[in-house]
Design a protein around this motif. Structure first.
Motif, PDB file in Angstrom:
ATOM      1  N   SER A  79       0.346 -37.488 -86.359  1.00  0.00           N
ATOM      2  CA  SER A  79      -0.401 -36.431 -85.684  1.00  0.00           C
ATOM      3  C   SER A  79       0.480 -35.574 -84.798  1.00  0.00           C
ATOM      4  O   SER A  79       0.068 -34.492 -84.376  1.00  0.00           O
ATOM      5  CB  SER A  79      -1.538 -37.029 -84.851  1.00  0.00           C
ATOM      6  N   LYS A  80       1.688 -36.060 -84.512  1.00  0.00           N
ATOM      7  CA  LYS A  80       2.586 -35.287 -83.651  1.00  0.00           C
ATOM      8  C   LYS A  80       4.026 -35.501 -84.071  1.00  0.00           C
ATOM      9  O   LYS A  80       4.381 -36.495 -84.707  1.00  0.00           O
ATOM     10  CB  LYS A  80       2.401 -35.679 -82.184  1.00  0.00           C
ATOM     11  N   GLY A  81       4.867 -34.541 -83.696  1.00  0.00           N
ATOM     12  CA  GLY A  81       6.300 -34.664 -83.854  1.00  0.00           C
ATOM     13  C   GLY A  81       6.948 -34.566 -82.490  1.00  0.00           C
ATOM     14  O   GLY A  81       6.426 -33.900 -81.589  1.00  0.00           O
ATOM     15  N   SER A  82       8.085 -35.224 -82.316  1.00  0.00           N
ATOM     16  CA  SER A  82       8.743 -35.259 -81.012  1.00  0.00           C
ATOM     17  C   SER A  82      10.220 -34.945 -81.152  1.00  0.00           C
ATOM     18  O   SER A  82      10.856 -35.345 -82.136  1.00  0.00           O
ATOM     19  CB  SER A  82       8.599 -36.644 -80.373  1.00  0.00           C
ATOM     20  N   TYR A  83      10.756 -34.247 -80.154  1.00  0.00           N
ATOM     21  CA  TYR A  83      12.199 -34.040 -80.072  1.00  0.00           C
ATOM     22  C   TYR A  83      12.691 -34.715 -78.799  1.00  0.00           C
ATOM     23  O   TYR A  83      12.232 -34.387 -77.702  1.00  0.00           O
ATOM     24  CB  TYR A  83      12.562 -32.558 -80.061  1.00  0.00           C
ATOM     25  N   TYR A  84      13.628 -35.668 -78.948  1.00  0.00           N
ATOM     26  CA  TYR A  84      14.125 -36.470 -77.835  1.00  0.00           C
ATOM     27  C   TYR A  84      15.565 -36.098 -77.485  1.00  0.00           C
ATOM     28  O   TYR A  84      16.393 -35.886 -78.369  1.00  0.00           O
ATOM     29  CB  TYR A  84      14.120 -37.948 -78.205  1.00  0.00           C
ATOM     30  N   ALA A  85      15.851 -36.078 -76.196  1.00  0.00           N
ATOM     31  CA  ALA A  85      17.227 -35.892 -75.735  1.00  0.00           C
ATOM     32  C   ALA A  85      17.310 -36.271 -74.262  1.00  0.00           C
ATOM     33  O   ALA A  85      16.304 -36.330 -73.553  1.00  0.00           O
ATOM     34  CB  ALA A  85      17.690 -34.444 -75.926  1.00  0.00           C
ATOM     35  N   ASN A  86      18.511 -36.545 -73.811  1.00  0.00           N
ATOM     36  CA  ASN A  86      18.785 -36.740 -72.395  1.00  0.00           C
ATOM     37  C   ASN A  86      19.043 -35.349 -71.801  1.00  0.00           C
ATOM     38  O   ASN A  86      20.033 -34.705 -72.174  1.00  0.00           O
ATOM     39  CB  ASN A  86      20.002 -37.643 -72.210  1.00  0.00           C
ATOM     40  N   PRO A  87      18.199 -34.859 -70.886  1.00  0.00           N
ATOM     41  CA  PRO A  87      18.380 -33.499 -70.374  1.00  0.00           C
ATOM     42  C   PRO A  87      19.488 -33.365 -69.339  1.00  0.00           C
ATOM     43  O   PRO A  87      19.871 -32.252 -68.981  1.00  0.00           O
ATOM     44  CB  PRO A  87      17.017 -33.186 -69.740  1.00  0.00           C
ATOM     45  N   ILE A  88      20.018 -34.491 -68.882  1.00  0.00           N
ATOM     46  CA  ILE A  88      21.012 -34.476 -67.807  1.00  0.00           C
ATOM     47  C   ILE A  88      22.427 -34.497 -68.342  1.00  0.00           C
ATOM     48  O   ILE A  88      23.320 -33.807 -67.845  1.00  0.00           O
ATOM     49  CB  ILE A  88      20.805 -35.674 -66.855  1.00  0.00           C
ATOM     50  N   MET A  89      22.668 -35.305 -69.381  1.00  0.00           N
ATOM     51  CA  MET A  89      24.019 -35.451 -69.908  1.00  0.00           C
ATOM     52  C   MET A  89      23.964 -35.597 -71.427  1.00  0.00           C
ATOM     53  O   MET A  89      23.101 -36.280 -71.960  1.00  0.00           O
ATOM     54  CB  MET A  89      24.728 -36.637 -69.259  1.00  0.00           C
TER      55      MET A  89
END
Length: 350
Positions: free
Chosen positions: A99-109
């Motif tokens: 039902s959903k898609g996600s984009y993951y990342a570390n926003p700091i480093m």
């Protein structure tokens, strides 16, 4: 039936930065009383917030519409899909969540940990970020700038949480949550795109309360969350629209076990407590189960919202891998693997 909440706690950003005592509001939002939602809102934010929110949340629809081969280039299976694009890999309510898609990342480093051993042992947190540099290069900057903005506000909220807990529990460090946010390399942000609901998927019930996101607890310390952006994807320009279904949105089970619908205004940031903070504070601040209900079209017109998407952005502020978080001595890195087992099938790739 869930109730609508008129009691979501709101704290003025200026009160946070000016060190106004907001302990009563922290306790009302995150404390142990039955009415506590584990949620508070921060308003009167710096003026650049709205532009940062609009830019990134609109890009969620742009990325989701890319060709599958473009999205597939950012999929990272070895981290259990905890970096880059993930869709249909997470288990919710016993089945793959499409039902959903996600984009993951570390926003700091971009590279949280240079140790090859740690990258192999804890790829969910230590792998370098993956970005669509060829297909949507603007996503990286938009993701990082909004993520870092939310973390900075989170530091102010953390300061107030620390003061409240320390006043009730003298052995609790007066800078615990602030230290978590400042020192941790495990911060993770998630850009979410909830696909329009058509009612055509096998077994799909459009009026289920958790039709867009199943009931769950956040397992970190503090989560920062934007208000959702509803987009009519059939119109040019991906125009933001008001959600046409008053029942759609975020639902929380409070400490008294009542289900409450919680609304986040567009110009506010929400903060929720996670399981790691609950453990650290011995339950003085607690995580609460929550889910997302999709927009439900009327029975006589089941495809009315077939082009209506929901985009949002969450930043999970979490302890360092080596931080002990459980009474039996498990650190965050060890414990979080067990938590991820709730949502991902270890035995097979979906």
């Amino acid at each position: 039936m869930a109730s609508n909440s008129n009691t979501v706690v709101v704290i003025d950003y200026q009160d946070l930065v000016n060190n106004v005592d907001v302990s009563e509001k922290i306790e009302k939002a995150f404390g142990s009383h039955d009415h506590c939602l584990g949620l508070l809102l921060v308003n009167n934010l710096p003026p650049n917030y709205m532009a940062l929110r609009e830019r990134l949340l609109r890009l969620a629809s742009v990325f989701a519409a890319l060709p599958e081969e473009a999205k597939e280039k950012t999929v990272h299976a070895d981290s259990r899909y905890s970096f880059g694009w993930s869709c249909g890999k997470e288990i919710m309510n016993g089945k793959p969540d499409v039902s959903k898609g996600s984009y993951y990342a570390n926003p700091i480093m971009d590279e949280p940990e240079t140790s090859a051993l740690l990258q192999k042992q804890f790829p969910e947190y230590c792998h370098p970020n993956v970005w669509p540099k060829d297909d949507l290069p603007e996503l990286e900057e938009a993701f990082k700038e909004l993520g870092q903005f939310i973390v900075e506000v989170g530091k102010q909220v953390a300061k107030c949480c620390d003061a409240f807990v320390h006043s009730k529990l003298s052995t609790f460090s007066p800078t615990h949550l602030q230290d978590v946010i400042r020192e941790s390399k495990t911060t993770k942000a998630r850009l979410l795109h909830y696909y329009p609901q058509t009612g055509s998927l096998e077994g799909e019930k459009r009026d289920d309360m958790d039709s867009w996101c199943g009931w769950h607890l956040d397992h970190g310390s503090l989560t920062g969350l934007t208000s959702a952006m509803f987009i009519e994807e059939s119109e040019p320009g991906l125009k933001e629209v008001k959600c046409p279904d008053a029942e759609a949105g975020l639902y929380i089970r409070n400490r008294g076990q009542d289900v409450v619908k919680a609304s986040i205004p567009r110009d506010h940031i929400a903060f929720q407590t996670g399981e790691a903070l609950q453990l650290a504070t011995r339950g003085l601040l607690a995580a609460t189960p929550h889910c997302v209900r999709g927009a439900t079209a009327p029975e006589e017109d089941p495809t009315r919202y077939a082009t209506l998407a929901r985009n949002t952005f969450a930043v999970f502020m979490q302890p360092s891998l080596e931080t002990v978080v459980t009474e039996d001595g498990r650190n965050f890195g060890e414990w979080t693997k067990e938590v991820l087992d709730r949502y991902y099938d270890k035995e097979k790739e979906l």
